[in-house]
Each structure stands twice: as structure tokens, then as C-alpha cells.
Design a protein around this motif. Structure first.
Motif, PDB file in Angstrom:
ATOM      1  N   PHE A 121       9.378  44.087  31.654  1.00  0.00           N
ATOM      2  CA  PHE A 121      10.672  43.425  31.782  1.00  0.00           C
ATOM      3  C   PHE A 121      10.556  42.112  32.543  1.00  0.00           C
ATOM      4  O   PHE A 121       9.592  41.893  33.280  1.00  0.00           O
ATOM      5  N   ALA A 123      14.133  39.701  33.155  1.00  0.00           N
ATOM      6  CA  ALA A 123      15.482  39.723  33.719  1.00  0.00           C
ATOM      7  C   ALA A 123      15.955  41.155  33.985  1.00  0.00           C
ATOM      8  O   ALA A 123      16.729  41.410  34.917  1.00  0.00           O
ATOM      9  N   GLU A 124      15.466  42.108  33.175  1.00  0.00           N
ATOM     10  CA  GLU A 124      15.932  43.497  33.299  1.00  0.00           C
ATOM     11  C   GLU A 124      15.269  44.257  34.446  1.00  0.00           C
ATOM     12  O   GLU A 124      15.592  45.421  34.692  1.00  0.00           O
ATOM     13  N   TYR A 256      21.936  46.728  37.819  1.00  0.00           N
ATOM     14  CA  TYR A 256      22.554  46.088  36.653  1.00  0.00           C
ATOM     15  C   TYR A 256      23.079  44.699  37.011  1.00  0.00           C
ATOM     16  O   TYR A 256      22.935  43.751  36.224  1.00  0.00           O
ATOM     17  N   PHE A 259      20.310  42.341  36.905  1.00  0.00           N
ATOM     18  CA  PHE A 259      19.984  41.979  35.528  1.00  0.00           C
ATOM     19  C   PHE A 259      20.924  40.885  35.010  1.00  0.00           C
ATOM     20  O   PHE A 259      20.488  39.892  34.422  1.00  0.00           O
ATOM     21  N   VAL A 260      22.224  41.057  35.248  1.00  0.00           N
ATOM     22  CA  VAL A 260      23.220  40.080  34.789  1.00  0.00           C
ATOM     23  C   VAL A 260      22.953  38.705  35.393  1.00  0.00           C
ATOM     24  O   VAL A 260      23.007  37.676  34.700  1.00  0.00           O
ATOM     25  N   SER A 262      20.033  37.686  36.758  1.00  0.00           N
ATOM     26  CA  SER A 262      18.670  37.224  36.466  1.00  0.00           C
ATOM     27  C   SER A 262      18.553  36.585  35.094  1.00  0.00           C
ATOM     28  O   SER A 262      17.794  35.624  34.905  1.00  0.00           O
ATOM     29  N   LYS A 263      19.292  37.110  34.109  1.00  0.00           N
ATOM     30  CA  LYS A 263      19.120  36.617  32.744  1.00  0.00           C
ATOM     31  C   LYS A 263      19.641  35.192  32.570  1.00  0.00           C
ATOM     32  O   LYS A 263      19.344  34.530  31.568  1.00  0.00           O
ATOM     33  N   LYS A 264      20.389  34.686  33.552  1.00  0.00           N
ATOM     34  CA  LYS A 264      20.888  33.311  33.480  1.00  0.00           C
ATOM     35  C   LYS A 264      19.789  32.290  33.711  1.00  0.00           C
ATOM     36  O   LYS A 264      19.865  31.155  33.250  1.00  0.00           O
ATOM     37  N   ASN A 265      18.753  32.699  34.442  1.00  0.00           N
ATOM     38  CA  ASN A 265      17.656  31.787  34.746  1.00  0.00           C
ATOM     39  C   ASN A 265      16.420  32.615  35.067  1.00  0.00           C
ATOM     40  O   ASN A 265      16.337  33.219  36.133  1.00  0.00           O
ATOM     41  N   THR A 266      15.469  32.657  34.146  1.00  0.00           N
ATOM     42  CA  THR A 266      14.303  33.532  34.319  1.00  0.00           C
ATOM     43  C   THR A 266      13.078  32.792  34.854  1.00  0.00           C
ATOM     44  O   THR A 266      11.957  33.297  34.770  1.00  0.00           O
ATOM     45  N   LEU A 271      14.965  33.784  39.232  1.00  0.00           N
ATOM     46  CA  LEU A 271      14.910  35.227  39.468  1.00  0.00           C
ATOM     47  C   LEU A 271      15.070  35.544  40.953  1.00  0.00           C
ATOM     48  O   LEU A 271      15.764  36.491  41.334  1.00  0.00           O
TER      49      LEU A 271
END
Length: 396
Positions: A121, A123-124, A256, A259-260, A262-266, A271
Motif C-alpha cells: 500500500f 495511501a492506504e 481510514y 487514508f483519506v 494521504s491519497k491527496k498527496n502521495t 504522506l
């Protein structure tokens, strides 16, 4: 095998490993009677276990967890399973205390699984880690229930053997279904950086220290204050169960949220910024909970105490974010070693927090409650400091 199925299997291993250890507290009357010891002598095994949780992270800097990942997890679960099976056959209480110290090494599963999910993984990661970490607290809840049920059918010695074997049964299922890989620790001449020489390592490790200070103190402290107030065993047990459930659910919820965000900027910095935000929010909830908890325990308000521990459990929300920080901030070749280094620094709270809080409580209970309540604020300050530092991955 699917990535999320692996997460569920990891969670089962955590639940079995930590749930089995609750059998010691459930069988307390039988154990005290068998070994002819006092309640204070019995408590030594818990002190030894908590100290073992701290020492466990030193093992990550040896070759014991190098090579096959599956083998490394097998070693980690064996720290819990083998002593569990041996305890009924030991005649000396001091040896039992030592075996409980060894059982604390099972916490090595945490950095091992952190290294694993970093492969699957990006962002997750916080969400996956939040689910896996919740297994510690599901273990506390279901382990307690299962142990009480089991003692209705077998004697405590048989119960210990059975619960030890359960760990290996769950591990066998996990072993057959998950993917193996090689854990590599950089040799002295190959490592681009020494994690211990980086100020960032110490700053980041300390961001989780205040959360663990409270997490490893609050249940024992609540039990003591609850009985002093005059609450019944059921009242105290309900508080403990509620706190464990709360920590399990907050672990997943904040995972969770991580995750929300993190996925905006990996990118590594993106992160890490998400990690910092999640931990600050969790600390804020925990601070509010500890203020209410302090008021409840000083006034003897059970309903308020029950509500407050739900908020205090939010401190565990810092865990999923923290345990995904190494893959986000360190070069890949030193992530396994960084995981254990960060664990050692943060888990040093295990070795000192309960005894310091107890010493303060003997002087003044309000003083001990103030100390606990200040921890989330210290954690937020540590996060602000760490967030302004250069990441190791940015310097190589």
C-alpha cells in the motif's frame, strides 16, 4: 492473495497473540492459589510483561528478524505461545515472571507487519495498519470472554496449554495463505544512513511516546481508582472493556482518516503531513477525554467515566499513522530498522509510565490525573516539531 485479505489475516494473528495473554488475568485467583503468592507478587508478572514490550524492539536490531518474513512472524508469535504452554508446568513463580517478560516480545509483530504493508500500500497504509492494530484490542475483548468461557470447562493449566496452541493454529492458517518475502537489514557498509544518528528519528519516535504513556497506564490506573471509589468489579470490568472496544474502533476510524488525507498527496512529504494531521486530531480527542475522565474519577461519576474512556480511546488513533511513518519518511533499504528504532523510542513509555503515575497518585491523585491529561498536549508539540524537520528520504 488479495492485499486486504492479508490485512485481515494479520489482524487475526494480532488478536490471537494478544488475546491469549489475557488468560493470565482471568485465571488470577487460581494462579495465586497454585503458587501460594500474594496479590503484589502476582502483579510482578504484569510489570515484567510491560517491560518486555519495551525490550522487544531491541531485537529488531539483531539478525533474529532477518530473512524470511514468515519465519520472523513465527518467531514473534512463539514469544507468546511457548511461555503460555510452559507456565502450567513451572513450579517457581520467579520463572513465571520471567516467562511473562518474554511474552512481551510478541509486540514485535507490530513493526514486522508495518514492513509488510509498506510493500502493498501507499495511501492506504494508515487504514490497513489501523485494522491490524485493532487486533491488539479485539484480543483484549474477545480473549477475556473466551478465557472466562474456557475456565468453565477446563482447569487453568489446561486452559494455558490450549490458548498457547490456538496461537500456533492461527499462525498456521496465516502461514499457508500469505505471501513471503525477504527482510533485509543493511550491512554496516551498505546503509546510506544510520537511523539512530538522525535527530528526526528521535523526534518522530517521541511523537507516539505520550500516547503510549496513557494507553499503558490508564486501565490499571482506572482499576485502582475505581475500587477506591467503591465501584463494583462489574463496573470496573465494563470500563476496561469499553476502553478496549473504543481503542479498536478508533484505530480503524483514524486509519481510514489517514487514508483519506494521504491519497491527496502521495509524495513523502504529503504522506507525512497526513500522518501529522491524523495524530494531532487523535491527541485532541484524547485530551478532551482525559479532562472528562479526570472530572469523573475525582467526583466518582461512573456515567461520565464511561463516556470519557470512549474519547480517551481515541489516543490509539495515533497508532496507525505513527506505524506508517517509517515507509513514508525513510529510504526503503532502512525501513525495517527504522520501524524497530521508532518502536523502541516510543515504547520506552511502557517501562516507566505506570510506576511514575502510581507514585504520583500515592502523593496526590489530582497530580497523577494532571500528568496524564498533559500527555496529549506534549504529543501535539512533538508533532509540530517533527513536521518542521527534513525527512531522511529528502536528504539522500
Amino acid at each position: 492473495m488479495g492485499r486486504w485479505k492479508t490485512v485481515i489475516l494479520d489482524t487475526l494473528v494480532m488478536t490471537a497473540g494478544f488475546g491469549t495473554l489475557t488468560f493470565m488475568s482471568v485465571a488470577k485467583p487460581d494462579i495465586i492459589g497454585h503458587f501460594n503468592i500474594t496479590s503484589d507478587q502476582y502483579d510482578l508478572q504484569h510489570v515484567a510483561y510491560v517491560f518486555g514490550l519495551f525490550v522487544a524492539f531491541l531485537l529488531g536490531h539483531t539478525r533474529i528478524y532477518e530473512g524470511s518474513f514468515k519465519r520472523s512472524v513465527g518467531i514473534a508469535v512463539s514469544w507468546a505461545a511457548i511461555p503460555q504452554i510452559l507456565i502450567p508446568f513451572v513450579g517457581n513463580w520467579n520463572i513465571v515472571v520471567f516467562l511473562r517478560f518474554i511474552q512481551g516480545f510478541v509486540v514485535g509483530l507490530v513493526p514486522l507487519f508495518s514492513t509488510q504493508i509498506a510493500r502493498y500500500f501507499i495511501a492506504e497504509r494508515p487504514f490497513a495498519k489501523g485494522i491490524i492494530l485493532s487486533g491488539i484490542f479485539w484480543g483484549g475483548v474477545f480473549g477475556n470472554i473466551a478465557a472466562r468461557y474456557l475456565l468453565g470447562y477446563v482447569d487453568w493449566k489446561t486452559g494455558f496449554v490450549i490458548t498457547g496452541l490456538v496461537i500456533y493454529l492461527v499462525y498456521l492458517l496465516w502461514f499457508l495463505l500469505v505471501e513471503d518475502f525477504e527482510i533485509k537489514h543493511p550491512k554496516s557498509g551498505d546503509a546510506r544512513i544510520n537511523v539512530w544518528k538522525l535527530p528526526f528519528t528521535w523526534a518522530l519516535g517521541f511523537t507516539f511516546f505520550p500516547a503510549l504513556w496513557v494507553i499503558f497506564t490508564i486501565i490499571g490506573f482506572t482499576t485502582k481508582l475505581g475500587y477506591d471509589i467503591g465501584w463494583t468489579k462489574d463496573h470496573v470490568s465494563t470500563l476496561s472493556t469499553t476502553l478496549n472496544l473504543s481503542k479498536a474502533l478508533w484505530s480503524i476510524a483514524f486509519g481510514y482518516l489517514g487514508f483519506v488525507l494521504s491519497k491527496k498527496n502521495t509524495t513523502p512529504r504529503g504522506l507525512f503531513n497526513a500522518i501529522v494531521k491524523v495524530m494531532i486530531i487523535a491527541y485532541a480527542f484524547g485530551f478532551a477525554g482525559l479532562l472528562l475522565y479526570s472530572k469523573a474519577m475525582l467526583s466518582g461519576n461512573y456515567e461520565l467515566a464511561l463516556f470519557s474512556v470512549v474519547l480517551v480511546g481515541a489516543l490509539q488513533g495515533t497508532g496507525p499513522a505513527f506505524w506508517t511513518s517509517a515507509p513514508a519518511t525513510y529510504p526503503e533499504n532502512v525501513v525495517p530498522r527504522a520501524n524497530f528504532a521508532l518502536g523502541l523510542i516510543s515504547n520506552s513509555a511502557n517501562a516507566i509510565a505506570p510506576s511514575i503515575t502510581e507514585a504520583l497518585a500515592r502523593t496526590n491523585e489530582e497530580l497523577a490525573l494532571i500528568e496524564l491529561s498533559m500527555m496529549p498536549l506534549i504529543g501535539i508539540l512533538a508533532l509540530i516539531i517533527a513536521s518542521r524537520m527534513k525527512l531522511p528520504v529528502e536528504t539522500t
